[in-house]
Motif scaffolding. Structure first.
Motif, mmCIF file in Angstrom:
data_model
loop_
_atom_site.group_PDB
_atom_site.id
_atom_site.type_symbol
_atom_site.label_atom_id
_atom_site.label_comp_id
_atom_site.label_asym_id
_atom_site.label_seq_id
_atom_site.Cartn_x
_atom_site.Cartn_y
_atom_site.Cartn_z
ATOM 1 N N PRO A 136 -25.330 -24.029 47.548
ATOM 2 C CA PRO A 136 -25.035 -24.630 48.849
ATOM 3 C C PRO A 136 -24.373 -26.001 48.753
ATOM 4 N N LEU A 137 -24.631 -26.718 47.639
ATOM 5 C CA LEU A 137 -24.020 -28.039 47.464
ATOM 6 C C LEU A 137 -22.548 -27.960 47.059
ATOM 7 N N GLY A 138 -22.109 -26.800 46.634
ATOM 8 C CA GLY A 138 -20.722 -26.667 46.192
ATOM 9 C C GLY A 138 -20.584 -26.021 44.827
ATOM 10 N N GLY A 139 -21.711 -25.645 44.229
ATOM 11 C CA GLY A 139 -21.668 -24.909 42.970
ATOM 12 C C GLY A 139 -21.048 -25.684 41.826
ATOM 13 N N LEU A 140 -20.214 -25.009 41.068
ATOM 14 C CA LEU A 140 -19.611 -25.627 39.890
ATOM 15 C C LEU A 140 -18.723 -26.808 40.240
ATOM 16 N N ARG A 141 -18.075 -26.765 41.384
ATOM 17 C CA ARG A 141 -17.231 -27.902 41.776
ATOM 18 C C ARG A 141 -18.079 -29.159 41.922
ATOM 19 N N MET A 142 -19.254 -29.013 42.507
ATOM 20 C CA MET A 142 -20.152 -30.156 42.657
ATOM 21 C C MET A 142 -20.663 -30.608 41.298
ATOM 22 N N LEU A 143 -21.032 -29.663 40.458
ATOM 23 C CA LEU A 143 -21.545 -30.018 39.133
ATOM 24 C C LEU A 143 -20.491 -30.787 38.333
ATOM 25 N N ILE A 161 -27.921 -19.278 42.726
ATOM 26 C CA ILE A 161 -27.194 -18.753 41.570
ATOM 27 C C ILE A 161 -27.665 -17.335 41.293
ATOM 28 N N ASP A 162 -26.717 -16.443 41.004
ATOM 29 C CA ASP A 162 -27.070 -15.077 40.653
ATOM 30 C C ASP A 162 -26.365 -14.684 39.368
ATOM 31 N N ALA A 163 -26.503 -13.431 38.981
ATOM 32 C CA ALA A 163 -25.955 -12.966 37.700
ATOM 33 C C ALA A 163 -24.449 -13.152 37.628
ATOM 34 N N SER A 164 -23.754 -12.996 38.751
ATOM 35 C CA SER A 164 -22.292 -13.093 38.740
ATOM 36 C C SER A 164 -21.799 -14.517 38.489
ATOM 37 N N ARG A 165 -22.635 -15.514 38.734
ATOM 38 C CA ARG A 165 -22.234 -16.913 38.570
ATOM 39 C C ARG A 165 -22.806 -17.546 37.302
ATOM 40 N N LEU A 170 -23.107 -21.679 32.620
ATOM 41 C CA LEU A 170 -23.484 -21.884 31.225
ATOM 42 C C LEU A 170 -22.320 -22.398 30.387
ATOM 43 N N ALA A 171 -21.105 -22.115 30.820
ATOM 44 C CA ALA A 171 -19.933 -22.550 30.061
ATOM 45 C C ALA A 171 -19.696 -24.050 30.169
ATOM 46 N N HIS A 172 -20.297 -24.701 31.156
ATOM 47 C CA HIS A 172 -20.080 -26.147 31.309
ATOM 48 C C HIS A 172 -20.938 -26.899 30.294
ATOM 49 N N PRO A 173 -20.348 -27.822 29.533
ATOM 50 C CA PRO A 173 -21.103 -28.504 28.476
ATOM 51 C C PRO A 173 -22.245 -29.374 28.961
ATOM 52 N N ALA A 174 -22.257 -29.750 30.232
ATOM 53 C CA ALA A 174 -23.338 -30.590 30.752
ATOM 54 C C ALA A 174 -24.553 -29.778 31.185
#
Length: 213
Positions: A136-143, A161-165, A170-174
């Motif tokens: 809801p916060l914006g997902g990966l863009r927010m992260l 977050i679900d299986a599709s995301r 996990l690919a983000h190093p942070a």
């Protein structure tokens, strides 16, 4: 508490099933199904009257590092650790909860939703935080937006977050680990569908392992 403190408890696990369990009788079979699927850590939310007993049962069952989630007060943190919680997760940042967890010697992962909250957590000596509610916060863009100016922070995104995301997070190093309830939903637990819980957990663990290659 640092990322290494939590990482030592997680023992390399990057997927954290988030569980809302209403009946103590389901705790043992649930722990078995999650462990059979390859899970090594779980978060038991303190949202139900029997959450403390569920946590104690799962912690005693063996094979899983069990943490307490939705911890809102110092008193809850104390009860959770007494029941066997090896880490504490909160939906927001509360200085008293953080201080209590430090006194108890357990990693604490407060939730944050803004840069201001993240700065408060860092100022308190924490570098591992829960991005919540992540989607809801914006997902990966927010992260990505938060991780850029705060490279010392490690995130445990949770919420929507679900299986599709999963793989993209996990690919983000942070990202230290990802929390989610899709592997063992309240509907799965109501039906006693441990076979499906085991299957979904195994898929998530496999995705996490692929992300590290």
């Amino acid at each position: 508490m640092t990322a290494n403190d939590l990482a030592s408890v997680l023992a390399g696990a990057r997927v954290m099933p988030v569980l809302t369990v209403r009946r103590v009788s389901t705790a043992g079979p649930l722990a078995d199904a999650l462990a059979a699927g390859g899970a090594r850590c779980v978060e038991v939310t303190f949202r139900t009257p029997d959450a403390e007993r569920v946590l104690k049962e799962m912690a005693a069952h063996g094979g899983l590092a069990v943490g307490a989630g939705t911890v809102l007060t110092p008193e809850q943190a104390k009860r959770a650790v007494a029941a066997g919680a090896r880490f504490v997760v909160s939906p927001g940042f509360d200085a008293e909860v953080v201080a209590t967890c430090r006194e108890l010697g357990v990693p604490v992962v407060p939730g944050i939703a803004t840069a201001t909250e993240l700065m408060r957590a860092l100022k308190a000596g924490l570098d591992t935080i829960k991005l919540f509610p992540a989607e809801p916060l914006g997902g990966l863009r927010m992260l990505r937006a938060l991780a850029a100016p705060f490279p010392q922070a490690r995130f445990v995104p949770t919420g929507g977050i679900d299986a599709s995301r999963l793989a993209a997070y996990l690919a983000h190093p942070a990202v230290l680990a990802v929390g989610g309830s899709w592997m063992a939903t309240t509907d799965h637990l109501r039906r006693g569908d441990h076979k499906e819980i085991r299957r979904l957990t195994a898929e998530a663990v496999e995705a996490a392992e692929r992300s590290m290659t």
